[in-house]
Enzyme design. Structure first.
Site, PDB file in Angstrom:
ATOM      1  N   ASP A 168     -31.132 -19.529  23.167  1.00 61.77           N
ATOM      2  CA  ASP A 168     -31.202 -20.868  23.891  1.00 61.77           C
ATOM      3  C   ASP A 168     -29.991 -21.864  23.440  1.00 61.77           C
ATOM      4  OD1 ASP A 168     -33.408 -19.522  24.773  1.00 61.77           O
ATOM      5  OD2 ASP A 168     -34.844 -20.809  23.509  1.00 61.77           O
ATOM      6  N   THR A 196     -34.691 -10.107  23.542  1.00 60.68           N
ATOM      7  CA  THR A 196     -33.796  -9.071  23.173  1.00 60.68           C
ATOM      8  C   THR A 196     -33.012  -9.898  22.106  1.00 60.68           C
ATOM      9  OG1 THR A 196     -32.387  -9.753  25.175  1.00 60.68           O
ATOM     10  CG2 THR A 196     -33.182  -7.735  25.307  1.00 60.68           C
ATOM     11  N   SER A 220     -35.644 -24.484  27.793  1.00 61.67           N
ATOM     12  CA  SER A 220     -35.158 -24.749  26.555  1.00 61.67           C
ATOM     13  C   SER A 220     -35.084 -26.106  26.507  1.00 61.67           C
ATOM     14  CB  SER A 220     -33.904 -24.031  26.348  1.00 61.67           C
ATOM     15  OG  SER A 220     -34.183 -22.467  26.239  1.00 61.67           O
ATOM     16  N   SER A 221     -36.022 -27.075  26.731  1.00 58.18           N
ATOM     17  CA  SER A 221     -36.000 -28.405  26.437  1.00 58.18           C
ATOM     18  C   SER A 221     -35.745 -28.682  24.986  1.00 58.18           C
ATOM     19  CB  SER A 221     -37.291 -29.171  26.837  1.00 58.18           C
ATOM     20  OG  SER A 221     -38.346 -28.499  26.223  1.00 58.18           O
ATOM     21  N   ALA A 236     -41.641 -25.527  30.087  1.00 58.28           N
ATOM     22  CA  ALA A 236     -41.416 -24.925  31.321  1.00 58.28           C
ATOM     23  C   ALA A 236     -40.431 -23.565  30.997  1.00 58.28           C
ATOM     24  CB  ALA A 236     -40.585 -25.486  32.532  1.00 58.28           C
ATOM     25  N   GLY A 237     -39.972 -23.175  29.822  1.00 54.30           N
ATOM     26  CA  GLY A 237     -39.019 -22.107  29.397  1.00 54.30           C
ATOM     27  C   GLY A 237     -37.964 -22.447  29.857  1.00 54.30           C
ATOM     28  N   GLU A 291     -34.708 -10.895  27.998  1.00 53.60           N
ATOM     29  CA  GLU A 291     -35.669 -11.768  27.602  1.00 53.60           C
ATOM     30  C   GLU A 291     -36.314 -10.797  26.369  1.00 53.60           C
ATOM     31  OE1 GLU A 291     -35.758 -14.815  28.234  1.00 53.60           O
ATOM     32  OE2 GLU A 291     -35.984 -14.130  30.294  1.00 53.60           O
TER      33      GLU A 291
END
Ligand code: GLA
Length: 401
Positions: free
Chosen positions: A191, A43, A145-146, A142-143, A41
């Site tokens: 993402d 990174t 990656s919509s 929500a994290g 994360e």
């Protein structure tokens, strides 16, 4: 509703919205998935390593060329379609600060703009216009990656309709350009790569400097394991505040250490970093440097010992984000601690932080008990009800109709 039924519903919603918008059927429907990040994360924008996987939740784009040079986008997120000429895209983007159009529309229009920008000078003016209708079952904020899923679906549709012949890596770069320069979120490329290169039952090991990738078999199902998502419902946005500040700390750290990016710093360099940096920047650097190492360790442990052995790495990653990078929130910490107390093999927040979701790796039989315990723990603390569901490592983009 199960995820499959919701995904079918999202496919149908995109096609229906297209018909409502244009009065006729789309030429095709393209889709791309959201993602969960197993580990690695913050990174990616440090040229480092990540290990995400695409999930079964997808975004659909129903599309068809138009006779004129206009692009019109509609989505189930908003009742208002947005319509501009393709030439006007160059005046809208790159947008300084806030997106130049409604935020949801900046994703597909930003993709169209970034694709045109790849064409040799002048040939962009020969592109036909397009109608595009978007629907999604990827939870927003929500994290998961919509946004990358919208970029991937729109990019896949336009790539085919405009006959551009771009490969998935090029489309991921287009998606990131849209996110950075049209939406104004200073994100890395994890993402978009995770969405565009997803493979069922595997994670994507990505070197964010070279964009080299390797598919890493996860073997969760064979090991009787599930990935439980605990969406706290606390919405995050990466266009503002904390994400940008974390990036700035990392850039200061790399500059002080005289390297192009924190990727070039190892755990052995940390004592020197401690001398050169103030306490906050040092802890930001320590997170990134140790997280890169945890990604490499996770890949090795998966191959040597299997998925049941990666728990301590996930737990250490969460502690580093909570204490050093300071991007967790109480809801995420309670989600992780409760899942672990109920027997999860490992758990950590996933994505950019400041809200969003945690993931927990749990035995199939423990999905119910862990979910119940998390709901109770949230209720006891007066937190909003969390949204709990399992995700499955899934394939990347496809044409669905
Ligand atoms: C968001 C960004 C990614 C990455 C993660 C943190 O998801 O879009 O590029 O930086 O945060 O790992």
């Amino acid at each position: 509703m199960t995820a499959t039924i919701r995904t079918v519903a999202a496919h149908r919603a995109a096609a229906d919205l297209f018909r409502t918008l244009t009065g006729s059927a789309p030429a095709g429907v393209w889709s791309a998935p959201g993602r969960a990040n197993l580990i690695g994360e913050h990174t990616d924008y440090n040229d480092g390593f990540v290990l995400p996987f695409a999930i079964q939740h997808r975004t659909f784009a129903a599309a068809r060329l138009r006779e004129d040079g206009r692009i019109r986008v509609a989505s189930t997120f908003s009742p208002e379609p947005v319509e501009v000429t393709l030439a006007e895209l160059d005046a809208l983007f790159p947008s300084a600060g806030a997106p130049a159009v409604a935020e949801w529309a900046a994703y597909p229009l930003g993709v169209a703009w970034a694709l045109r920008a790849l064409l040799p000078d002048g040939s962009g003016s020969s592109l036909a216009g397009v109608d595009l209708a978007i629907a999604s079952d990827v939870p927003v904020g929500a994290g998961l990656s919509s946004s990358a899923a919208i970029e991937g679906a729109a990019g896949s549709a336009l790539n085919e309709l405009w006959e551009l012949g771009l490969d998935p890596v090029a489309l991921a770069q287009v998606g990131r350009r849209a996110e950075n320069d049209a939406v104004g979120a200073p994100t890395g490329i994890m993402d978009q790569m995770a969405s565009m290169l997803g493979v069922a039952n595997a994670a994507l090991f990505l070197d964010c400097r070279t964009l080299e990738t390797r598919s890493v078999p996860l073997g969760f199902a064979e090991a009787g394991l599930e990935v439980l998502v605990i969406d706290t419902g606390v919405k995050h946005a990466h266009t503002t505040g904390g994400y940008r500040e974390r990036r700035a700390s990392c850039e200061r750290g790399a500059a002080a250490l005289g390297v192009p990016a924190l990727r070039d710093v190892t755990v052995a360099d940390l004592p020197r970093a401690a001398e050169l940096l103030d306490d906050v920047d040092f802890r930001r650097v320590r997170h990134v440097v140790t997280e890169d190492q945890r990604v490499l360790d996770t890949v090795s442990v998966l191959a040597a010992e299997g998925p049941r052995a990666i728990g301590p790495l996930l737990v250490a990653s969460h502690a580093s984000m909570r204490d050093d990078f300071e991007i967790s929130i109480p809801e995420l910490d309670v989600a992780v601690d409760t899942a672990l107390a109920q027997g999860a093999i490992g758990a950590r927040m996933t994505g950019g932080g400041f809200g969003g979701a945690a993931i927990a790796l749990v035995d199939h039989a423990l999905v119910g008990p862990v979910s119940d315990a998390v709901r109770t723990a949230f209720a006891d603390r007066g937190f909003a009800d969390p949204h709990l569901f399992t995700v499955v490592p899934s394939d990347g983009p496809r044409r669905d109709a």
